[in-house]
Structures are given as C-alpha cells and as structure tokens.
Design a protein around this motif. Structure first.
Motif, PDB file in Angstrom:
ATOM      1  N   ALA A  74     -18.554   4.233  -5.372  1.00  0.00           N
ATOM      2  CA  ALA A  74     -18.449   4.537  -6.524  1.00  0.00           C
ATOM      3  C   ALA A  74     -16.884   3.056  -7.071  1.00  0.00           C
ATOM      4  N   ILE A  75     -16.528   2.491  -6.031  1.00  0.00           N
ATOM      5  CA  ILE A  75     -15.579   1.233  -6.147  1.00  0.00           C
ATOM      6  C   ILE A  75     -16.283   0.602  -6.745  1.00  0.00           C
ATOM      7  N   LEU A  76     -17.339   0.003  -5.731  1.00  0.00           N
ATOM      8  CA  LEU A  76     -18.217  -0.806  -6.712  1.00  0.00           C
ATOM      9  C   LEU A  76     -18.659  -0.948  -7.565  1.00  0.00           C
ATOM     10  N   VAL A  79     -16.611  -5.649 -14.981  1.00  0.00           N
ATOM     11  CA  VAL A  79     -16.052  -7.053 -14.384  1.00  0.00           C
ATOM     12  C   VAL A  79     -17.224  -8.033 -15.256  1.00  0.00           C
ATOM     13  N   PRO A  80     -18.198  -7.923 -14.880  1.00  0.00           N
ATOM     14  CA  PRO A  80     -19.315  -9.177 -14.939  1.00  0.00           C
ATOM     15  C   PRO A  80     -18.943  -9.234 -16.518  1.00  0.00           C
ATOM     16  N   GLY A  81     -19.428  -8.703 -17.146  1.00  0.00           N
ATOM     17  CA  GLY A  81     -19.661  -8.296 -18.710  1.00  0.00           C
ATOM     18  C   GLY A  81     -18.134  -8.427 -19.262  1.00  0.00           C
ATOM     19  N   ALA A  82     -16.814  -8.708 -18.539  1.00  0.00           N
ATOM     20  CA  ALA A  82     -15.515  -9.624 -19.464  1.00  0.00           C
ATOM     21  C   ALA A  82     -15.503 -10.222 -19.600  1.00  0.00           C
ATOM     22  N   GLY A 107     -19.942 -12.674  -2.100  1.00  0.00           N
ATOM     23  CA  GLY A 107     -18.796 -11.310  -1.640  1.00  0.00           C
ATOM     24  C   GLY A 107     -19.904 -11.105  -0.164  1.00  0.00           C
ATOM     25  N   TYR A 108     -21.073 -10.691  -0.231  1.00  0.00           N
ATOM     26  CA  TYR A 108     -21.634 -10.705   0.904  1.00  0.00           C
ATOM     27  C   TYR A 108     -21.312 -11.873   2.549  1.00  0.00           C
ATOM     28  N   THR A 152     -16.650  -7.122  -4.972  1.00  0.00           N
ATOM     29  CA  THR A 152     -15.427  -6.531  -5.656  1.00  0.00           C
ATOM     30  C   THR A 152     -15.070  -8.007  -5.752  1.00  0.00           C
ATOM     31  N   THR A 153     -14.037  -8.467  -4.774  1.00  0.00           N
ATOM     32  CA  THR A 153     -12.996  -8.702  -4.815  1.00  0.00           C
ATOM     33  C   THR A 153     -13.854 -10.538  -5.357  1.00  0.00           C
ATOM     34  N   SER A 154     -14.964 -10.637  -4.506  1.00  0.00           N
ATOM     35  CA  SER A 154     -15.705 -11.709  -5.973  1.00  0.00           C
ATOM     36  C   SER A 154     -15.574 -12.163  -7.018  1.00  0.00           C
ATOM     37  N   ALA A 155     -15.817 -10.693  -7.773  1.00  0.00           N
ATOM     38  CA  ALA A 155     -16.126 -10.472  -9.233  1.00  0.00           C
ATOM     39  C   ALA A 155     -14.892 -10.570  -9.649  1.00  0.00           C
TER      40      ALA A 155
END
Length: 292
Positions: A204-206, A213-216, A243-244, A259-262
């Motif tokens: 759920a975190i990702l 985040v992408p939409g924002a 991220g990978y 998530t950090t990359s986003a």
C-alpha cells in the motif's frame, strides 16, 4: 526475460495505472481519499478470502472494490451530515482498517495474508509467481495490474467528458444532467481496483505514493487534463525505472526507492515548473525588478 526487467515492468505498470487514476483525485482535492481506500480495503480482502476460501487475485479484487466504494460512501455520508471531510476520512479508514486487522487475525492467520504483507509487499518476489494465459507466461502481478490498467483506460475513455466536467465543476455537471453520484463512485471503484491489484506486488505504501505524486507533479506542468494524464503515466514509469536502479546500486528496498524517486521528481517540478515553480517565480520577480 530477466527478473530485474519483470520488476521494472511491474513497478512501471503500478505507477502508471495509479498515477493515471490519481489525477482525478488530485483535481477533485481528494488525494487523501486514496490513502484511506488503500487501507480500508483490507476487510474486503479478508472477507473475499473467507467467502471463497481462495487467495485468487480476482476474488480479492472484487472484495476490495466493494469495500472501497463503501468507504467513499461512508465518508460522503458523514461529511453530508456535518462532519469535517478530513475527520470523516480519518474515522472511516481507521475503523475499517482496524476491522480488517481483527479479521486477519481471526480468519487468515495461517496463510500469507497478513498486515505486514499487505502494507509493504515485496516487488522482488514478483518474477517467482508466474501464470500462463493464452500461451503467454508472465508474472501473475503483471497480468492483474495490466488488466486493471487497461480497464481504467477504457472507462476513462468512455466517460472522459463526464469525469472532466465533474472533476472541475460538479455543480455545473449536475446542472448539465451528468450523473455526478455515479461518476463519483465509478472513480472510487477504479481507485479500489488499482489499489488491491498492486497490493501483493508492491504494498500500500507505494500505491498511495503513486496515486498522488505523479499526478501532483503533472499538475504543476500543465493546465490541460489530457496532458496531465499523459505526464502522470510518464512520471510514474520514470520513477519506477529510476527507483529500481537506485535500489540495486544502494541495495535498499525497491518499493521504497521507487517512492523516493517519485518524491524527488515532484520536487524538481515544484522547484522548476515554468508557471508554478519556486525557482521560476523567483527568477521572474528578479527579471521584473530589473525592467522597472
């Protein structure tokens, strides 16, 4: 195909699908509703397992979708009754999530369906769970997420004008005869399906991060809905790929790195967006001072 490539594909599909649907949550100022639904669907997953005695993703998807729509209904009901929207979200999602935790301990303690598994997931295990459909073998998560993404694209395509008008001006949409309530719960169903489709693979975190985040980030770069949807998909894929690479290089959590990359991508947009970026506005003010 290498395991690393399957992980990148899975993360990209999750990020693109969630980011695509999340754009409408951003426009409707309901970003935190995605967080609420992503946690509140837990009892739906457990109930689906209890009724079907199976951990098949299709049953989980159906149970989570029903509970996701009910979550939106309960929040809207409390808000209409006079409860502040943020308070209504907090009450509903914590209550349903707590019920889900209790149900897990009662009915699903002997299988892999546990709170740790649902919340955090492990995308590194995706390539080990393969499924064959029509002679094509791919990870089960890829089949599920790509199917939900295709369904999301189809529904948004069919109801694009309605979703657009409801997102920007619900009152005008209602006056124009658009079924605002139906469109609202249709969107909530899409959010629920995207959430649970990604649970097993990334957690759920990702999912919550990619819903917002992408939409924002795309919102900072364009005022056109079509462009925003496209950019959210691109940003999601870029976040997953970057991220990978970061996760492999530093030997850290893959989902955490995505998530950090986003988040880093959003910060770049926040700072350097042509119209809304902090740096851009400072430079524009500096230019205006020079010309006066």
């Amino acid at each position: 195909m290498s395991h690393g490539l399957w992980i990148i594909i899975t993360g990209s599909l999750v990020a693109a699908s969630c980011g695509f649907v999340g754009c409408f949550l951003i426009l409707r100022r309901m970003a935190m509703l995605g967080d609420a639904i992503s946690h509140a669907v837990l009892p739906g997953i457990v109930i689906a397992f209890f009724l079907s005695n199976s951990t098949d993703n299709v049953f989980m998807l159906m149970g989570a979708t029903v509970i996701g729509v009910l979550t939106a209904f309960f929040i809207q009901t409390l808000h209409t009754a006079g409860v502040q929207e943020d308070a209504a979200i907090g009450v509903v999602f914590t209550s349903l999530f707590a019920i889900g935790v209790v149900l897990v301990s009662l009915f699903a303690s002997d299988i892999h369906l546990d709170v740790q598994h649902v919340l955090y997931g492990e995308i590194a295990y995706v390539p080990w769970d393969m499924a064959t459909l029509a002679g094509v073998e791919m990870p089960r998560a890829v089949w599920m997420i790509s199917g939900v993404f295709a369904l999301s694209l189809l529904i948004v395509g069919l109801f694009y004008k309605e979703l657009k008008l409801v997102s920007f001006d619900a009152q005008m949409a209602a006056a124009a005869g658009i079924p605002v309530v139906f469109i609202h719960y249709l969107l909530m169903a899409l959010v629920s399906m995207n959430t649970v489709a990604a649970f097993e693979s990334v957690g759920a975190i990702l999912v919550v991060a990619m819903l917002v985040v992408p939409g924002a980030a795309a919102y900072l770069l364009t005022d056109r809905l079509g462009a925003m949807l496209g950019l959210s998909i691109v940003f999601g894929i870029v976040s997953a790929c970057a991220g990978y690479i970061i996760a492999v290089y530093f030997d850290v959590s893959i989902s955490g790195a995505m998530t950090t990359s986003a988040g880093l991508l959003f910060m770049l947009c926040f700072l350097f967006s042509p119209r809304y970026g902090v740096v851009s506005r400072v430079l524009e003010q500096h230019r205006l001072k020079k010309t006066t």
